[in-house]
Design a protein around this motif. Structure first.
Motif, PDB file in Angstrom:
ATOM      1  N   ASP A 116       2.229 -12.713  55.738  1.00 20.27           N
ATOM      2  CA  ASP A 116       2.228 -11.350  56.297  1.00 20.27           C
ATOM      3  C   ASP A 116       3.199 -10.611  55.133  1.00 20.27           C
ATOM      4  O   ASP A 116       2.781  -9.796  54.883  1.00 20.27           O
ATOM      5  N   VAL A 117       4.257 -11.068  54.803  1.00 21.07           N
ATOM      6  CA  VAL A 117       5.201 -10.506  54.008  1.00 21.07           C
ATOM      7  C   VAL A 117       4.529 -10.423  52.512  1.00 21.07           C
ATOM      8  O   VAL A 117       4.782  -9.301  51.599  1.00 21.07           O
ATOM      9  N   PRO A 270       8.361  -9.402  65.248  1.00 20.61           N
ATOM     10  CA  PRO A 270       9.891  -9.186  65.496  1.00 20.61           C
ATOM     11  C   PRO A 270      10.578  -9.693  64.422  1.00 20.61           C
ATOM     12  O   PRO A 270      11.642  -9.384  64.013  1.00 20.61           O
ATOM     13  N   PHE A 271      10.195 -10.909  63.421  1.00 15.43           N
ATOM     14  CA  PHE A 271      10.870 -11.266  62.187  1.00 15.43           C
ATOM     15  C   PHE A 271      10.304 -10.470  61.025  1.00 15.43           C
ATOM     16  O   PHE A 271      11.210 -10.084  60.254  1.00 15.43           O
ATOM     17  N   THR A 272       9.008 -10.304  60.896  1.00 21.63           N
ATOM     18  CA  THR A 272       8.544  -9.566  59.625  1.00 21.63           C
ATOM     19  C   THR A 272       9.331  -8.197  59.506  1.00 21.63           C
ATOM     20  O   THR A 272       9.433  -7.587  58.355  1.00 21.63           O
ATOM     21  N   LYS A 273       9.280  -7.665  60.685  1.00 20.20           N
ATOM     22  CA  LYS A 273       9.457  -6.049  60.902  1.00 20.20           C
ATOM     23  C   LYS A 273      11.401  -5.873  60.324  1.00 20.20           C
ATOM     24  O   LYS A 273      11.706  -4.957  59.984  1.00 20.20           O
ATOM     25  N   LEU A 274      11.969  -6.992  60.383  1.00 20.24           N
ATOM     26  CA  LEU A 274      13.231  -7.117  60.106  1.00 20.24           C
ATOM     27  C   LEU A 274      13.335  -7.142  58.484  1.00 20.24           C
ATOM     28  O   LEU A 274      14.499  -6.992  57.813  1.00 20.24           O
ATOM     29  N   ILE A 367      10.041  -8.186  44.402  1.00 17.56           N
ATOM     30  CA  ILE A 367      11.106  -9.189  44.810  1.00 17.56           C
ATOM     31  C   ILE A 367      10.348  -9.877  46.102  1.00 17.56           C
ATOM     32  O   ILE A 367      10.759 -11.049  46.363  1.00 17.56           O
ATOM     33  N   LEU A 368       9.646  -9.220  47.087  1.00 15.70           N
ATOM     34  CA  LEU A 368       8.964  -9.731  48.148  1.00 15.70           C
ATOM     35  C   LEU A 368       8.148 -10.804  47.768  1.00 15.70           C
ATOM     36  O   LEU A 368       7.756 -11.752  48.581  1.00 15.70           O
ATOM     37  N   LEU A 369       7.152 -10.224  46.701  1.00 13.94           N
ATOM     38  CA  LEU A 369       6.289 -11.156  46.264  1.00 13.94           C
ATOM     39  C   LEU A 369       6.725 -12.451  45.813  1.00 13.94           C
ATOM     40  O   LEU A 369       6.249 -13.738  46.195  1.00 13.94           O
ATOM     41  N   LEU A 370       7.801 -12.637  44.999  1.00 19.07           N
ATOM     42  CA  LEU A 370       8.419 -13.898  44.535  1.00 19.07           C
ATOM     43  C   LEU A 370       9.176 -14.575  45.728  1.00 19.07           C
ATOM     44  O   LEU A 370       8.674 -15.784  45.810  1.00 19.07           O
TER      45      LEU A 370
END
Length: 694
Positions: A116-117, A270-274, A367-370
């Motif tokens: 998802d991220v 709940p986890f990915t929205k953080l 950053i999120l991709l790595l």
């Protein structure tokens, strides 16, 4: 096998190969009979019987059984059996199993969250570019250009649902017709299959695992590409999908329904929205040529807002711009009217970690991709390790039989269709075909699921994601209900048509054979897997898109010769494998071409030369670290660093089993002098000592 020949100069030890001569103990004959007899004078006469001498030539020349790399590995239980454990050991084993199961669920949860991220990261990096692809409506009228735009946009945003929602918005706003949107949907169906192919790259450490995992992932790609090659020209000529979906919509009276059940999102959100939250409306606004949206950020800042519509007095240039004559007045210098003004008030900010970072979208996306790729790789490795330790012995046998066994004889053909239904149901539960196929990829790699069983599960996953889209379309507003439902039905009937083409008849299951061929090539040349991804999902769509910008004549002038060459090569390859005699001698093989045109070996050597400096530097660093480890802790053989501390790799030799008659030094020297080494040692034979017969 030929009879055992008797060799000359063979002088075996008579004490070992005679029966009844010097031994004082009674003789029990195994194969022969007791040869001791008594003559007339009472003297015992013993007949000496020599056992036949055996030659190792026949043993070496016997064809060795070649393991099929596509056979499922035997996950044997090497631990202590349950019956041999005491009470304490059984309790400990139960708690270990529960702990492994909890860890497996935890890593699977983080694996899905990382997917998802990863999708959010791709949208941050290329979401605005994807929206600009859709903004050029003149190119979208070209079916081929629409196809590659669908591929590129879905690859960039890593979500077919996002690209489908953009298409629905454009159709509902009359910026795009349903006829022009169908090729884009086909391209989105291709682009969504890149996720599990990326996941398969994480299993490149073991060749056999990588062969199976990459083939299991690319069987989805080949199904989509082959379906498009057949159905896109058919749709361009007959428009059968548009006509069929129109008939369905006219036959049924659809009404607005509830949202599709988000079963997996309830757990992962709940986890990915953080971590990150995106405002996906920005991509839709860019696709609909909203200039103000190009400067907006995709990162969602305010999660709780209040929108109010109020009437306000505003100035207009002239009375013609008033809302109505009764609501228009002038005070001499200005003309006033009353208009409805929408006012949005921000109440509460979002709680993700990038809400106050101030970084641009591209930096946050990288950053999120790595990070997501690292988490994805780590979770996948741990999932494979845990599955390998759990699926042992009887558990592995039961799971393999459950997943890969067909029904009894009269109903064996129904097994695949049941697997299609299972794949559709599982995808409907997790609400994502990428999550389902990516979770299935490591199971294919470690040998739990065969490619033949994974194929119908993947086809069912294609149907499951379209049923989810139909439910989401039913929840659309009334102004977009018909267009969104028609797009979802086009996607559904496209996948049904592909299944009818490439599954019911076993001969037509080409995706399995093509995926296995690609798996064999990628297992031998692992860099080819990365080349495949870049070439088919980036370079080819970009090249076709660039040619489409130049117009139809350029696209046809360049594309038609390439297609004809590909067809010629495929026909020649089929004739070479099936009936080479009808071809001229020169065309029976590809040897008339330069080696680099029909073999990957020269390219492999080139890539090795280009990356050799990096490999040497990395190897040197690893050796320094491993030698330091050896100096500190001594490095037993079980340690991974112990291999680097040895200057010469020790090979495990496989001795040739030969009778003791040939354990003779003089005879072995004769054999070594008389027989060349190339003849004595087979291609897969390792000689242990110089005293071996050959």
């Amino acid at each position: 096998m030929a009879p055992w020949p008797q060799l000359e100069n063979a002088q075996p030890d008579p004490s070992k190969y005679t029966e009844g001569s010097t031994s004082q103990q009674p003789i029990t004959s195994g194969k022969g009979k007791d040869t001791s007899q008594i003559d007339d004078s009472g003297t015992s006469v013993t007949k000496i019987e020599l056992l036949p001498s055996y030659s190792t030539v026949a043993l070496i020349e016997e064809p060795t059984a070649v393991d099929d790399p596509w056979d499922l590995t035997e996950l044997q239980d090497t631990g202590i059996k349950w019956s041999e454990r005491d009470t304490k050991g059984k309790i400990l084993c139960v708690f270990q199993g529960i702990g492994k199961f909890i860890l497996l669920l935890a890593f699977l949860y983080f694996f899905v969250c990382s997917l998802d991220v990863l999708s959010s990261a791709f949208q941050l990096v290329g979401g605005k570019v994807a929206g600009q692809f859709f903004s050029n409506n003149s190119i979208m009228s070209n079916p081929v250009a629409g196809l590659v735009i669908g591929v590129l946009v879905t690859v960039l945003v890593q979500s077919s649902s996002t690209s489908s929602s953009i298409i629905v918005s454009m159709v509902a706003s009359s910026l795009l017709t349903v006829r022009a949107a169908i090729p884009v949907i086909m391209g989105a169906n291709i682009g969504t299959s890149i996720t599990n192919t990326i996941v398969a790259l994480m299993q490149a450490g073991d060749r056999n695992e990588f062969r199976r995992a990459f083939a299991g992932a690319t069987v989805h790609d080949f199904f989509n590409w082959l379906s498009v090659l057949v159905l896109l020209p058919l749709e361009a000529a007959t428009h059968y999908l548009e006509i069929l979906t129109n008939l369905v919509l006219e036959s049924f009276n659809f009404k607005n329904g509830e949202d599709a059940p988000a079963l997996l999102k309830v757990i992962t959100d709940p986890f990915t929205k953080l971590i990150i939250q995106l405002d996906k409306k920005v991509i839709n606004q860019i696709a609909m040529n909203d200039e103000a949206a190009k400067n907006k950020s995709l990162i969602k800042m305010w999660c709780d807002t209040f929108t109010n519509v109020t009437q306000m007095n505003v100035t207009v240039p002239s009375p013609e711009n008033c809302t109505s004559p009764s609501l228009c007045w002038s005070d001499g210098s200005y003309t006033w009217t009353i208009k409805n003004v929408t006012y949005t008030e921000n109440i509460a900010k979002c709680q993700h970690i990038f809400v106050n970072s101030g970084l641009p979208d591209l930096a946050i996306g990288i950053i999120l991709l790595l990070v997501s790729l690292l988490v994805l790789c780590g979770c996948l490795i741990m999932i494979v390790k845990l599955l390998g330790s759990v699926l042992r012995g009887q558990v592995a046998v039961v799971i393999k039989k459950t997943l890969n066994t067909d029904f009894p004889f009269p109903f064996a053909w129904l097994t695949g269709y049941l697997a299609i239904l299972v794949g559709a149901g599982m995808t409907f539960i997790v609400q994502s075909s990428s999550v389902f196929t990516s979770s299935m990829t490591p199971l294919i790699g470690i040998g739990v699921i065969t490619i033949e069983r994974a194929y119908p599960l993947t086809l069912g996953s294609n149907i499951g994601t379209t049923t989810t889209a139909i439910l989401a379309a039913l929840a659309s507003p009334s102004n977009t209900l018909r267009s969104s439902l028609q797009i979802a039905l086009c996607h559904f009937f496209f996948n049904i048509s592909g299944i009818l083409l490439w599954y019911p008849i076993p001969f037509t299951r080409l995706p399995i054979r093509l995926a296995k061929g690609l798996g064999n090539i990628s297992a031998k040349y692992r860099w080819f897997a990365i080349f495949y991804l870049i070439f088919f999902f980036f370079l080819t769509p970009l090249a076709v898109f660039g040619l489409s910008l130049a117009g139809w004549p350029v696209l046809v002038g360049v594309g038609v010769p390439i297609i004809l060459v590909i067809i010629l090569v495929v026909v020649l390859r089929v004739l070479q494998s099936r009936c080479p005699r009808i071809l001229p001698r020169k065309l029976q093989t590809w040897d008339f071409l330069p080696l680099w045109m029909h073999s990957l070996k020269p390219w492999d050597e080139l890539i090795f030369l280009l990356t050799g400096c990096c490999q040497t530097r990395c190897c040197f660093c690893c050796r320094v670290c491993c030698r330091a480890c050896c100096l500190l802790c001594g490095c037993p053989r079980c340690c991974r660093c112990s291999g680097c501390c040895q200057n010469v790799e020790e090979e495990q030799d496989m001795p040739i089993k030969a009778p003791e008659a040939f354990d003779n030094i003089a005879m072995s020297r004769e054999a070594q002098d008389g027989v060349p080494k190339s003849q004595a040692e087979g291609p897969d034979t390792k000689v242990t000592s110089s005293s071996t017969a050959l």
